[in-house]
Design a protein around this motif. Structure first.
Motif, PDB file in Angstrom:
ATOM      1  N   PRO A   1      -0.604   5.929  -3.373  1.00  0.00           N
ATOM      2  CA  PRO A   1      -0.753   5.961  -1.910  1.00  0.00           C
ATOM      3  C   PRO A   1      -1.106   7.362  -1.426  1.00  0.00           C
ATOM      4  O   PRO A   1      -0.540   8.352  -1.891  1.00  0.00           O
ATOM      5  N   THR A   2      -2.090   7.457  -0.516  1.00  0.00           N
ATOM      6  CA  THR A   2      -2.465   8.729   0.109  1.00  0.00           C
ATOM      7  C   THR A   2      -2.597   8.496   1.613  1.00  0.00           C
ATOM      8  O   THR A   2      -2.663   7.338   2.062  1.00  0.00           O
TER       9      THR A   2
ATOM     10  N   THR B   1      -2.891   2.806  -9.051  1.00  0.00           N
ATOM     11  CA  THR B   1      -3.066   3.160  -7.645  1.00  0.00           C
ATOM     12  C   THR B   1      -2.015   4.183  -7.219  1.00  0.00           C
ATOM     13  O   THR B   1      -0.892   4.192  -7.741  1.00  0.00           O
TER      14      THR B   1
ATOM     15  N   GLU C   1      -5.360   4.088  -0.534  1.00  0.00           N
ATOM     16  CA  GLU C   1      -4.906   4.196  -1.922  1.00  0.00           C
ATOM     17  C   GLU C   1      -5.972   4.830  -2.807  1.00  0.00           C
ATOM     18  O   GLU C   1      -7.125   4.426  -2.799  1.00  0.00           O
TER      19      GLU C   1
ATOM     20  N   ARG D   1       0.816  -1.214   0.000  1.00  0.00           N
ATOM     21  CA  ARG D   1       0.000   0.000   0.000  1.00  0.00           C
ATOM     22  C   ARG D   1       0.849   1.262   0.000  1.00  0.00           C
ATOM     23  O   ARG D   1       0.314   2.369   0.071  1.00  0.00           O
ATOM     24  N   ARG D   2       2.168   1.104  -0.102  1.00  0.00           N
ATOM     25  CA  ARG D   2       3.051   2.267  -0.024  1.00  0.00           C
ATOM     26  C   ARG D   2       3.545   2.719  -1.386  1.00  0.00           C
ATOM     27  O   ARG D   2       3.985   3.851  -1.540  1.00  0.00           O
ATOM     28  N   ARG D   3       3.496   1.827  -2.372  1.00  0.00           N
ATOM     29  CA  ARG D   3       4.019   2.167  -3.696  1.00  0.00           C
ATOM     30  C   ARG D   3       2.908   2.146  -4.743  1.00  0.00           C
ATOM     31  O   ARG D   3       1.978   1.341  -4.636  1.00  0.00           O
TER      32      ARG D   3
END
Length: 554
Positions: free
Chosen positions: A263-264, A261, A268, A238-240
């Motif tokens: 990440p926010t 996608t 995402e 979920r970070r990239r």
């Protein structure tokens, strides 16, 4: 209201809508092929759907409703099963004075009204609509509608994880229905945007975003995970940013979806680009090109070799223009190969390839292979890097006609962009035939556009001068729109173009490494029409509005 079992043929005959010969002919075809008389008459072009629906409404003293713009109540639509709705061509659309409003394609069908009354336990108020609009409403509001009913109340409280493996899980059906609605609404993109108080879902239709729903905070994890599962992405990462693809079928139509996608802080952000494999391909004329522009572009395409670039920002219609060029070139005397990411439209007679970065088959690698396969025409979906730019440009010098797209703001900027990609000016100037820059503007709805006098303040507020526009009246979108444009004032889009042909003066300046401003001045001196001028001509012709031109053209 007392209902009588009138026969449609008799009503139409008495009213003079059809003749006896047309009625007898339609009845005979109905006897042979089956179906309802109204369907036979519409199919044979004796009467159109809307005329028939309005006639029936008038005869039965009922209201005619256009479902294209009607705010249909999802809860009401879900009161009857899909099987009944499709069999009788009916759909509940809301409530009025305690009664259930029922849109019907055939208001003479008394049994359908009785069936809906018995199933819902409500008094039924019939209104009339066309079969096409009723089917559209069934597809959008009844097929899979139970997903909304189950998912939205069930996730008001936050939960940590949601199981998304089973096809019967409500969130799975919610995602399926969202994608289905996007295709039916003609959306080009679906934006799923996590926020502190939930998740916003927006569709981009005709280039403009519209919010379609909000999902409770508790459903966020399941919604995002389900999309990632469908796109075969890593749901644990979920970070990239990630990219993937989904293939779905809507009403027997194959649709490809590109998923990206980001990440926010709240989860995402997902953007889904909708690509239809069997969408109707446009010709150069359909794009909105005027005759001079079309003649110049067809001159580019008639060259035996050289490079033709289509430039513009993301979402400006470059791929559609490239496919229109391919259609123009596609005949048995030419070998045409395309390299795309992904293949957006499948065209008979053309060899199409998709890039696959997972096995190191990008644009540059595939282009090297393609050039060994004896092509006459090569289409490279996009020039993204120096290696692709150099190979494509050199291919145009070795007997191939190369078509591609490039991200620049206008046509002259494409020359400096190639230089930035380390393509030597002496190579690019020899290979390049011309550049087409473009934008997409929403087309004014021809049914409800309005002609109005504009003031100098109105013009200057939109970044134009009164000298450019003149004192004549202009077409503007109708406030509130109409049924045909879904109350938006616009329907569809039209291309705005700038076509630059390489000539001796442009080549001389380019070899001298002149600035973009000097290149633009030389192109204008040789007769190039700017994007701004082409857009204003379309405003004067009533095809688009000054507001739209101000939105898409500097």
């Amino acid at each position: 209201m007392a209902y009588t079992r009138d026969r449609l043929g008799s009503l139409l005959l008495r009213a003079g809508v059809i003749s006896e010969d047309q009625l007898f002919s339609a009845l005979e075809r109905q006897r042979v092929a089956g179906g309802k008389l109204g369907q036979v008459l519409v199919r044979d072009l004796v009467v159109d759907e809307e005329t028939l629906a309005r006639f029936l409404a008038e005869q039965k003293d009922l209201e005619y409703v256009s479902l294209a713009s009607y705010a249909i109540d999802r809860e009401a639509a879900a009161l009857i099963p899909e099987r009944l709705a499709r069999r009788a061509l009916v759909v509940p659309i809301g409530y009025r004075d305690g009664s259930l409003v029922l849109a019907m394609a055939d208001p003479l069908d008394v049994e359908a009204i009785d069936d809906v009354r018995l199933r819902t336990g409500r008094i039924v108020m019939p209104v009339v609509s066309t079969p096409t609009q009723v089917l559209y409403a069934i597809d959008k509001f009844i097929t899979g509608a139970d997903a909304y009913e189950q998912i939205l109340p069930a996730y008001e409280e936050a939960v940590e994880e949601v199981e998304v493996a089973g096809e019967e899980v409500p969130i799975v059906r919610l995602v399926n229905q969202l994608l289905r609605e996007a295709v039916l609404d003609g959306a080009s993109d679906v934006h799923i945007e996590p926020e502190p108080d939930g998740t916003r879902v927006r569709f981009r239709v005709d280039g403009v975003l519209h919010e379609v729903m909000r999902v409770p905070p508790g459903a966020r994890a399941g919604l995002l995970s389900r999309v990632k599962v469908m796109a075969e992405l890593d749901i644990a990462e979920r970070r990239r940013p990630q990219d993937g693809r989904i293939r779905i079928a809507v009403n027997d139509r194959s649709v490809d979806l590109r998923v990206a996608t980001l990440p926010t802080p709240h989860g995402e952000n997902i953007v889904i680009r909708v690509l239809g494999h069997d969408t109707h391909l446009l010709t150069l004329h359909d794009l909105g090109m005027d005759e001079p522009h079309r003649a110049i572009l067809e001159g580019f395409l008639s060259r035996p070799y050289g490079e033709v670039l289509i430039s513009g920002p993301t979402g400006s219609g470059k791929s559609t223009t490239l496919y229109s060029c391919l259609q123009r070139l596609n005949d048995v005397s030419r070998k045409i190969i395309t390299i795309e990411d992904p293949i957006e439209y499948q065209i008979a007679g053309i060899t199409q390839m998709a890039v696959n970065p997972h096995i190191r088959m990008g644009f540059a690698q595939l282009l090297r292979t393609v050039l060994r396969s004896d092509p006459d025409v090569v289409m490279v979906g996009e020039i993204r890097d120096a290696e692709t730019a150099q190979i494509a440009t050199r291919a145009a010098l070795t007997g191939h006609l190369v078509l591609s797209s490039i991200h620049t703001n206008d046509a002259p900027s494409a020359l400096t962009r190639l230089a930035d990609m380390e393509v030597a000016p002496f190579v690019a100037s020899s290979a390049l035939v011309g550049v087409v820059a473009q934008r997409l503007a929403r087309r004014l709805c021809p049914a409800c556009r309005e002609l109005t006098d504009v003031t100098e303040a109105y013009v200057t507020e939109r970044g134009f001068t009164f000298e450019e526009i003149g004192s004549g009246p202009l077409y503007v979108p109708s406030v509130g729109g109409c049924d045909e444009c879904h109350n938006r004032g616009y329907r569809g889009r039209i291309g705005i173009f700038e076509v630059m042909e390489m000539d001796a003066e442009l080549t001389r300046l380019y070899l001298a490494q002149a600035s973009t401003d000097l290149l633009r001045a030389a192109a204008l001196a040789s007769g190039m029409k700017t994007l701004r001028r082409d857009a204003l001509e379309k405003v004067f012709a009533g095809l688009t509005s000054l507001d739209e031109v101000a939105r898409v053209v500097v």
